[in-house]
Design a protein around this motif. Structure first.
Motif, PDB file in Angstrom:
ATOM      1  N   GLU A  32      36.989  29.699  42.401  1.00 24.91           N
ATOM      2  CA  GLU A  32      38.337  29.263  42.033  1.00 24.91           C
ATOM      3  C   GLU A  32      39.389  29.895  42.941  1.00 24.91           C
ATOM      4  O   GLU A  32      40.356  29.252  43.324  1.00 24.91           O
ATOM      5  CB  GLU A  32      38.643  29.629  40.571  1.00 24.91           C
ATOM      6  CG  GLU A  32      37.987  28.700  39.549  1.00 24.91           C
ATOM      7  CD  GLU A  32      37.985  29.270  38.126  1.00 24.91           C
ATOM      8  OE1 GLU A  32      37.042  29.002  37.383  1.00 24.91           O
ATOM      9  OE2 GLU A  32      38.931  30.014  37.790  1.00 24.91           O
ATOM     10  N   ALA A  70      47.212  46.263  46.536  1.00 29.98           N
ATOM     11  CA  ALA A  70      48.533  45.631  46.409  1.00 29.98           C
ATOM     12  C   ALA A  70      49.533  46.297  47.346  1.00 29.98           C
ATOM     13  O   ALA A  70      50.258  45.632  48.096  1.00 29.98           O
ATOM     14  CB  ALA A  70      49.017  45.724  44.971  1.00 29.98           C
ATOM     15  N   ARG A  72      42.121  28.889  46.616  1.00 31.28           N
ATOM     16  CA  ARG A  72      43.546  28.924  46.274  1.00 31.28           C
ATOM     17  C   ARG A  72      44.340  29.904  47.116  1.00 31.28           C
ATOM     18  O   ARG A  72      45.543  29.734  47.293  1.00 31.28           O
ATOM     19  CB  ARG A  72      43.640  29.313  44.785  1.00 31.28           C
ATOM     20  CG  ARG A  72      44.892  28.903  44.084  1.00 31.28           C
ATOM     21  CD  ARG A  72      44.837  29.270  42.585  1.00 31.28           C
ATOM     22  NE  ARG A  72      43.903  28.466  41.804  1.00 31.28           N
ATOM     23  CZ  ARG A  72      43.603  28.679  40.517  1.00 31.28           C
ATOM     24  NH1 ARG A  72      44.164  29.692  39.874  1.00 31.28           N
ATOM     25  NH2 ARG A  72      42.754  27.903  39.877  1.00 31.28           N
ATOM     26  N   LEU A  83      49.744  39.993  47.092  1.00 32.23           N
ATOM     27  CA  LEU A  83      48.700  39.901  46.061  1.00 32.23           C
ATOM     28  C   LEU A  83      49.248  38.999  44.963  1.00 32.23           C
ATOM     29  O   LEU A  83      50.156  39.367  44.224  1.00 32.23           O
ATOM     30  CB  LEU A  83      48.352  41.288  45.521  1.00 32.23           C
ATOM     31  CG  LEU A  83      47.169  41.313  44.536  1.00 32.23           C
ATOM     32  CD1 LEU A  83      45.867  40.890  45.212  1.00 32.23           C
ATOM     33  CD2 LEU A  83      47.001  42.695  43.915  1.00 32.23           C
ATOM     34  N   ALA A  84      48.720  37.779  44.876  1.00 27.96           N
ATOM     35  CA  ALA A  84      49.268  36.772  43.977  1.00 27.96           C
ATOM     36  C   ALA A  84      48.556  36.754  42.636  1.00 27.96           C
ATOM     37  O   ALA A  84      49.101  36.255  41.651  1.00 27.96           O
ATOM     38  CB  ALA A  84      49.176  35.390  44.622  1.00 27.96           C
ATOM     39  N   GLU A  85      47.345  37.269  42.587  1.00 30.11           N
ATOM     40  CA  GLU A  85      46.586  37.262  41.333  1.00 30.11           C
ATOM     41  C   GLU A  85      45.520  38.337  41.408  1.00 30.11           C
ATOM     42  O   GLU A  85      45.079  38.714  42.502  1.00 30.11           O
ATOM     43  CB  GLU A  85      45.918  35.895  41.116  1.00 30.11           C
ATOM     44  CG  GLU A  85      45.212  35.778  39.775  1.00 30.11           C
ATOM     45  CD  GLU A  85      44.578  34.400  39.517  1.00 30.11           C
ATOM     46  OE1 GLU A  85      44.961  33.409  40.158  1.00 30.11           O
ATOM     47  OE2 GLU A  85      43.695  34.355  38.643  1.00 30.11           O
ATOM     48  N   ALA A  86      45.110  38.832  40.266  1.00 32.71           N
ATOM     49  CA  ALA A  86      43.962  39.730  40.196  1.00 32.71           C
ATOM     50  C   ALA A  86      43.154  39.359  38.968  1.00 32.71           C
ATOM     51  O   ALA A  86      43.699  38.887  37.977  1.00 32.71           O
ATOM     52  CB  ALA A  86      44.428  41.185  40.122  1.00 32.71           C
ATOM     53  N   ARG A  87      41.852  39.515  39.081  1.00 31.88           N
ATOM     54  CA  ARG A  87      40.988  39.240  37.935  1.00 31.88           C
ATOM     55  C   ARG A  87      40.001  40.373  37.766  1.00 31.88           C
ATOM     56  O   ARG A  87      39.580  40.984  38.750  1.00 31.88           O
ATOM     57  CB  ARG A  87      40.191  37.946  38.137  1.00 31.88           C
ATOM     58  CG  ARG A  87      41.063  36.726  38.235  1.00 31.88           C
ATOM     59  CD  ARG A  87      40.230  35.470  38.151  1.00 31.88           C
ATOM     60  NE  ARG A  87      41.070  34.301  38.390  1.00 31.88           N
ATOM     61  CZ  ARG A  87      40.671  33.047  38.196  1.00 31.88           C
ATOM     62  NH1 ARG A  87      39.438  32.790  37.779  1.00 31.88           N
ATOM     63  NH2 ARG A  87      41.487  32.037  38.426  1.00 31.88           N
ATOM     64  N   VAL A  88      39.635  40.635  36.544  1.00 28.96           N
ATOM     65  CA  VAL A  88      38.548  41.556  36.255  1.00 28.96           C
ATOM     66  C   VAL A  88      37.469  40.748  35.569  1.00 28.96           C
ATOM     67  O   VAL A  88      37.734  40.105  34.548  1.00 28.96           O
ATOM     68  CB  VAL A  88      39.002  42.700  35.321  1.00 28.96           C
ATOM     69  CG1 VAL A  88      37.895  43.741  35.198  1.00 28.96           C
ATOM     70  CG2 VAL A  88      40.285  43.340  35.818  1.00 28.96           C
TER      71      VAL A  88
END
Lengths: 253, 253
Positions: free
Chosen positions: B62, B33, B66, B43-48
């Motif tokens: 996904e 970030a 995007r 950094l618009a999104e983060a996933r674990v």
């Protein structure tokens, strides 16, 4: 392994630009993960989304259909960038307005004249939601169906979670056994793969480390049955010894 | 505010059960970030996500549609639970096999006889991918279209990121100004909302804190134009003074 127990799953959605900008390190995810483990709920996914209504709506709707529980943290304070309550209402397609119960809580908390327009924003709750108690700073969270909406400040988030923990229905608690050794991951990997085949009901994760100038690997075994976990652990100790090292127990790491 | 600059966006996907179990605290998200900010990528999104092929495939597909860039960390080691390379191949619908360039790197690195079957797994790279250099422990990451696949160990992830940073095309770098005060968030919220309306091009986040027995609020202003940011900051200092407090500058926090 005997019959597979029901797996109860959860997703955590951390809401806030401050995490995505790198300014703040999230502390809520690890807290919820650890506590959920203890009651047999598995944190299966986590997301961090920005203070943006479309982003929150998409994350909530994708995950509430997929997991048994969804927990959100952040965005329920008094400022203009706190838009979580509105986003949750939009995600569920319900209205939102000042909630009389929430208003009563804040009226009792603030000195006369201090419950200004901004603070009143914190009493806007989607229709149909049940309030979640905030013993720290009073402004409540809420639950709508399987989605729990918590504050982002860790002390408040934790207090809110503890207050609703008895409502959560988990599966068998996840038990853990960690065995480390000064074997590099690449040396342990082959036998570990075979061990995984022997014990399909045990989840095995391996994590390399570097300590006192030596490479090593921690292997974390996770399962819901103590006897099965112990048997896998005993086999793993044997594997480590066959590779010429001594297993290091969790308590000595 | 003048013309809106192009916003270049990214998503981070942290892969690994150890983060979701609460065992390990992720450190890679904040690093990426911060570094992205400096080159004008948001950094618009983060996933674990867990070490599960379906979960990884869904998250990658996904998000790569995007966002401009997707970065993954974790799951490219030698053990059976390292399934990221296969999952990325599945997400792109391409094959995967031992990559001659990667094999040559590991052959040069390991002593004769030490490049066993498990370590050879680290040379399996999806077809069409470009390798990403690993100056720390040699086993490479890779890039397929806009998806960069890095190791999970922070020192390796950081080295991989630094090696490819010059490839990233960002927008205007994000500038930040933080002004704090011992005003509770609820007192500052109204004027701050008005300030946001005056400066639509500046992103304003407010973060409550509790220090030396006093409640306070840090306001973070973010924008791409220095003059606009300075003007918003000056108005904010004025607001704090009008509310009877002294603004505290970032350097004094």
């Amino acid at each position: 392994m005997s019959a597979t127990p029901t797996v109860v799953t959860a997703c955590m959605i951390v809401i806030g630009n401050e995490i995505l900008s790198g300014r703040t390190q999230d502390k809520n995810m690890a807290y919820i993960a650890t506590r959920l483990n203890e009651i047999g709920v598995r944190l299966a996914e986590a997301r961090v989304v920005s203070d943006d209504q479309d982003a929150i709506v998409a994350a909530v709707n994708e995950t509430r259909a997929r997991y048994d529980y969804v927990f959100t943290s952040g965005g329920i304070g008094p400022t203009h960038d706190d838009i979580t309550a509105d986003a949750i209402a939009a995600a569920f397609g319900v209205g939102i307005d000042f909630n009389p119960e929430a208003v009563a809580i804040l009226e009792a908390h603030y000195e006369p004249g201090m419950l200004n327009e901004a603070r009143m924003r914190m009493t806007r709750i989607p229709f149909g939601a049940a309030l979640v108690d905030n013993p720290v700073s009073k402004a409540p969270g809420f639950r709508l169906e399987n989605v729990y909406v918590f504050a982002g400040v860790p002390s408040i988030m934790q207090a809110m979670f503890e207050g609703i923990r008895h409502e959560l229905v988990g599966g068998a608690p996840m038990l853990t056994l960690t065995i480390a050794s000064y074997l590099p991951e690449g040396a342990l990997a082959g036998p570990l793969g075979q061990l995984q085949e022997e014990f399909p009901g045990i989840e095995m994760g391996s994590y390399p480390f570097y300590r006192t100038s030596k490479f090593g690997t921690s292997v974390v075994l996770r399962g819901t049955e103590q006897a099965n976990l112990d048997a896998a652990g005993e086999r793993l100790r044997q594997i480590v010894r066959e590779l010429g090292q001594e297993p290091i127990e969790e308590s000595d790491i």
